[in-house]
Design a protein around this motif. Structure first.
Motif, PDB file in Angstrom:
ATOM      1  N   LEU A  14       2.286  13.682   4.467  1.00 57.36           N
ATOM      2  CA  LEU A  14       1.869  12.304   4.195  1.00 57.36           C
ATOM      3  C   LEU A  14       2.183  11.881   2.770  1.00 57.36           C
ATOM      4  O   LEU A  14       2.415  10.713   2.501  1.00 57.36           O
ATOM      5  N   THR A  15       2.165  12.831   1.856  1.00 58.99           N
ATOM      6  CA  THR A  15       2.496  12.549   0.458  1.00 58.99           C
ATOM      7  C   THR A  15       2.942  13.834  -0.215  1.00 58.99           C
ATOM      8  O   THR A  15       2.438  14.919   0.101  1.00 58.99           O
ATOM      9  N   GLN A  16       3.886  13.726  -1.126  1.00 60.41           N
ATOM     10  CA  GLN A  16       4.333  14.892  -1.888  1.00 60.41           C
ATOM     11  C   GLN A  16       3.742  14.895  -3.292  1.00 60.41           C
ATOM     12  O   GLN A  16       4.123  15.713  -4.136  1.00 60.41           O
ATOM     13  N   ASP A  17       2.815  13.994  -3.542  1.00 62.87           N
ATOM     14  CA  ASP A  17       2.158  13.911  -4.847  1.00 62.87           C
ATOM     15  C   ASP A  17       1.043  14.957  -4.917  1.00 62.87           C
ATOM     16  O   ASP A  17       0.051  14.861  -4.201  1.00 62.87           O
ATOM     17  N   ALA A  18       1.209  15.960  -5.779  1.00 61.75           N
ATOM     18  CA  ALA A  18       0.241  17.054  -5.871  1.00 61.75           C
ATOM     19  C   ALA A  18      -1.149  16.556  -6.260  1.00 61.75           C
ATOM     20  O   ALA A  18      -2.163  17.109  -5.816  1.00 61.75           O
ATOM     21  N   TYR A  19      -1.216  15.514  -7.061  1.00 56.10           N
ATOM     22  CA  TYR A  19      -2.512  14.970  -7.492  1.00 56.10           C
ATOM     23  C   TYR A  19      -3.272  14.406  -6.303  1.00 56.10           C
ATOM     24  O   TYR A  19      -4.466  14.657  -6.126  1.00 56.10           O
ATOM     25  N   ILE A  20      -2.583  13.650  -5.459  1.00 56.37           N
ATOM     26  CA  ILE A  20      -3.225  13.060  -4.286  1.00 56.37           C
ATOM     27  C   ILE A  20      -3.576  14.142  -3.272  1.00 56.37           C
ATOM     28  O   ILE A  20      -4.651  14.115  -2.659  1.00 56.37           O
ATOM     29  N   VAL A  21      -2.682  15.120  -3.111  1.00 61.24           N
ATOM     30  CA  VAL A  21      -2.957  16.225  -2.184  1.00 61.24           C
ATOM     31  C   VAL A  21      -4.214  16.966  -2.617  1.00 61.24           C
ATOM     32  O   VAL A  21      -5.100  17.264  -1.800  1.00 61.24           O
TER      33      VAL A  21
ATOM     34  N   MET B 141       3.672   9.045  -8.263  1.00 65.23           N
ATOM     35  CA  MET B 141       2.560   8.599  -9.101  1.00 65.23           C
ATOM     36  C   MET B 141       2.571   9.374 -10.409  1.00 65.23           C
ATOM     37  O   MET B 141       2.605  10.609 -10.410  1.00 65.23           O
ATOM     38  N   ASP B 142       2.555   8.664 -11.530  1.00 64.05           N
ATOM     39  CA  ASP B 142       2.597   9.292 -12.847  1.00 64.05           C
ATOM     40  C   ASP B 142       1.178   9.672 -13.280  1.00 64.05           C
ATOM     41  O   ASP B 142       0.347   8.797 -13.535  1.00 64.05           O
ATOM     42  N   VAL B 143       0.914  10.971 -13.328  1.00 65.82           N
ATOM     43  CA  VAL B 143      -0.416  11.468 -13.691  1.00 65.82           C
ATOM     44  C   VAL B 143      -0.301  12.286 -14.965  1.00 65.82           C
ATOM     45  O   VAL B 143       0.408  13.300 -15.008  1.00 65.82           O
ATOM     46  N   SER B 144      -0.992  11.860 -15.994  1.00 60.08           N
ATOM     47  CA  SER B 144      -0.950  12.557 -17.276  1.00 60.08           C
ATOM     48  C   SER B 144      -1.848  13.790 -17.243  1.00 60.08           C
ATOM     49  O   SER B 144      -2.697  13.946 -16.358  1.00 60.08           O
ATOM     50  N   VAL B 145      -1.673  14.651 -18.243  1.00 57.21           N
ATOM     51  CA  VAL B 145      -2.522  15.827 -18.372  1.00 57.21           C
ATOM     52  C   VAL B 145      -3.983  15.400 -18.570  1.00 57.21           C
ATOM     53  O   VAL B 145      -4.906  16.023 -18.029  1.00 57.21           O
ATOM     54  N   ALA B 146      -4.172  14.322 -19.331  1.00 55.51           N
ATOM     55  CA  ALA B 146      -5.535  13.823 -19.577  1.00 55.51           C
ATOM     56  C   ALA B 146      -6.199  13.371 -18.275  1.00 55.51           C
ATOM     57  O   ALA B 146      -7.393  13.608 -18.056  1.00 55.51           O
ATOM     58  N   MET B 147      -5.410  12.733 -17.389  1.00 51.70           N
ATOM     59  CA  MET B 147      -5.963  12.269 -16.117  1.00 51.70           C
ATOM     60  C   MET B 147      -6.329  13.450 -15.222  1.00 51.70           C
ATOM     61  O   MET B 147      -7.362  13.445 -14.554  1.00 51.70           O
TER      62      MET B 147
ATOM     63  N   ALA C  80     -14.542   5.133  -3.255  1.00 48.58           N
ATOM     64  CA  ALA C  80     -14.466   4.622  -4.621  1.00 48.58           C
ATOM     65  C   ALA C  80     -13.241   5.184  -5.343  1.00 48.58           C
ATOM     66  O   ALA C  80     -12.554   4.471  -6.079  1.00 48.58           O
ATOM     67  N   PHE C  81     -12.965   6.464  -5.114  1.00 50.36           N
ATOM     68  CA  PHE C  81     -11.789   7.064  -5.752  1.00 50.36           C
ATOM     69  C   PHE C  81     -10.507   6.433  -5.205  1.00 50.36           C
ATOM     70  O   PHE C  81      -9.563   6.175  -5.966  1.00 50.36           O
ATOM     71  N   GLY C  82     -10.469   6.194  -3.892  1.00 46.97           N
ATOM     72  CA  GLY C  82      -9.311   5.514  -3.328  1.00 46.97           C
ATOM     73  C   GLY C  82      -9.138   4.120  -3.914  1.00 46.97           C
ATOM     74  O   GLY C  82      -8.014   3.685  -4.187  1.00 46.97           O
ATOM     75  N   GLY C  83     -10.262   3.428  -4.144  1.00 46.04           N
ATOM     76  CA  GLY C  83     -10.200   2.114  -4.787  1.00 46.04           C
ATOM     77  C   GLY C  83      -9.678   2.210  -6.213  1.00 46.04           C
ATOM     78  O   GLY C  83      -8.920   1.340  -6.680  1.00 46.04           O
ATOM     79  N   TYR C  84     -10.081   3.274  -6.906  1.00 44.98           N
ATOM     80  CA  TYR C  84      -9.579   3.480  -8.275  1.00 44.98           C
ATOM     81  C   TYR C  84      -8.064   3.702  -8.265  1.00 44.98           C
ATOM     82  O   TYR C  84      -7.345   3.159  -9.117  1.00 44.98           O
ATOM     83  N   LEU C  85      -7.579   4.484  -7.310  1.00 44.07           N
ATOM     84  CA  LEU C  85      -6.134   4.714  -7.216  1.00 44.07           C
ATOM     85  C   LEU C  85      -5.388   3.405  -6.953  1.00 44.07           C
ATOM     86  O   LEU C  85      -4.302   3.171  -7.493  1.00 44.07           O
ATOM     87  N   TRP C  86      -5.988   2.563  -6.103  1.00 46.19           N
ATOM     88  CA  TRP C  86      -5.375   1.256  -5.814  1.00 46.19           C
ATOM     89  C   TRP C  86      -5.276   0.433  -7.099  1.00 46.19           C
ATOM     90  O   TRP C  86      -4.238  -0.172  -7.385  1.00 46.19           O
ATOM     91  N   TRP C  87      -6.360   0.427  -7.872  1.00 45.77           N
ATOM     92  CA  TRP C  87      -6.376  -0.329  -9.137  1.00 45.77           C
ATOM     93  C   TRP C  87      -5.413   0.265 -10.159  1.00 45.77           C
ATOM     94  O   TRP C  87      -4.714  -0.454 -10.874  1.00 45.77           O
TER      95      TRP C  87
ATOM     96  N   ALA D 121      -2.959   4.789  -2.966  1.00 43.86           N
ATOM     97  CA  ALA D 121      -4.278   4.677  -2.334  1.00 43.86           C
ATOM     98  C   ALA D 121      -4.178   4.918  -0.830  1.00 43.86           C
ATOM     99  O   ALA D 121      -5.017   5.621  -0.247  1.00 43.86           O
ATOM    100  N   GLY D 122      -3.158   4.350  -0.199  1.00 47.55           N
ATOM    101  CA  GLY D 122      -2.959   4.567   1.233  1.00 47.55           C
ATOM    102  C   GLY D 122      -2.673   6.023   1.542  1.00 47.55           C
ATOM    103  O   GLY D 122      -3.166   6.571   2.539  1.00 47.55           O
TER     104      GLY D 122
END
Length: 325
Positions: free
Chosen positions: A224-231, A1-7, A51-58, A65-66
């Motif tokens: 479950l995920t190696q994405d630091a943002y999701i963790v 997942m591409d997460v910017s500094v702003a995000m 709601a946050f999970g829904g935002y990730l899906w969008w 999101a999963g």
């Protein structure tokens, strides 16, 4: 997942705003937390997580999101197990009921900061050394076996007591403390001496104890995920609703007699998932990869079965005790 500094900055800013709102609306004034208040706030935090999970899906699609929902449910279930220890800590330090919500709030904030450090370190290690998945997987399987052994050993025993760790013993040895609570104050000056209060000690107990819990939960969610943002966000949402959950299910904790068994199955499953992933990364492409939909369904199913069997066993025990009188 591409997460910017702003995000990242926006997410952290929103989380800080939510924590501040939680404090000023529900936690600023010491008081006994009612079931209604705890229920409302628990629902609010769960809805915010959804709601946050829904935002990730969008924003990024169903896979992130999963991963978030699987991580959130896993961390939440592990946090419920942590509440058993929090109950022991409150009893050990004889925390007045009106101050317990303040203790939990600060303790959870300490835990959140420490976990952020753990997550950053874990993400850096994983990015540099893929073989660390073998260590994480083996550690989780060992932890799962340890949980089962401890659960079996505790059956039929009297309620355990909280044992202070080295940090708490060092603090209590080096810094003189008052003989009782001074409201919500952490440090006071009495008779020309600067003293810490039991409030500070118990907050350190909650925060430092959660650091030990993170040794299990951080490798689990990286399985479950190696994405630091999701963790990070899954941990944050799971922890931030912990204070209200403590008061909501405090009386129910003793009825969840099979929770440790369920958590051991989940940790063992994630450990196997990590080992398979490590083999795949090492070039063994015959090793199957367990997908997030299956992982999420498995975790939910185990928790549902564990809860149902726990409540059934508790009702049976209560009935037998009543008939024996």
């Amino acid at each position: 997942m591409d997460v910017s500094v702003a995000m990242w900055a926006t997410t952290i800013g929103v989380l800080i705003a939510l924590i501040a709102a939680d404090f000023f609306i529900g936690g600023r004034k010491p008081h006994d937390v009612s079931l209604k208040e705890a229920g409302i706030w628990t629902t609010v935090w769960v809805l915010l997580a959804v709601a946050f999970g829904g935002y990730l899906w969008w924003h990024s699609g169903p896979t992130p999101a999963g991963q978030f929902f699987a991580g959130y449910i896993t961390e939440k279930s592990l946090s419920v197990d942590n509440l058993f220890v929090f109950v022991l800590i409150m009893a050990k330090f004889a925390v007045p009921s009106v101050f317990q919500q303040r203790v939990l709030m600060v303790g959870v904030l300490i835990a959140l900061v420490l976990r952020a450090v753990f997550i950053a370190a874990g993400a850096a290690i994983i990015a540099s050394f893929s073989w660390v998945f073998f260590i994480f997987g083996a550690f989780l399987i060992w932890t799962a076996w340890k949980l089962i052994k401890e659960a079996r050993a505790e059956e039929g025993e009297e309620e355990a007591e909280f044992e202070e760790n080295r940090l708490l013993k060092a603090v209590e040895k080096r810094f003189p403390a008052t003989d009782g609570y001074r409201g919500t104050k952490l440090v006071v000056t009495e008779n020309g001496r600067r003293l810490i209060t039991p409030m500070l000690v118990v907050m350190l107990a909650i925060g430092s104890t959660d650091l030990l819990f993170a040794m299990d939960s951080i490798p689990a969610i990286f399985g479950l995920t190696q994405d630091a943002y999701i963790v990070f966000t899954a941990n944050a949402f799971a922890l931030m609703g912990l204070r209200q959950l403590y008061f909501l299910i405090g009386g129910l904790l003793k009825k969840l007699v099979h929770l440790s068994y369920g958590l051991s199955v989940i940790l063992g499953f994630i450990g196997v998932k990590l080992l398979l992933h490590a083999l795949h990364e090492a070039g063994a492409h015959w090793a199957p990869e367990i997908g997030i939909p299956f992982s999420l369904g498995f975790i939910v199913l185990v928790l549902a079965i564990t809860t149902a069997t726990s409540l059934t066993a508790s009702r049976r025990q209560e009935r037998e005790e009543h008939e024996a009188r």
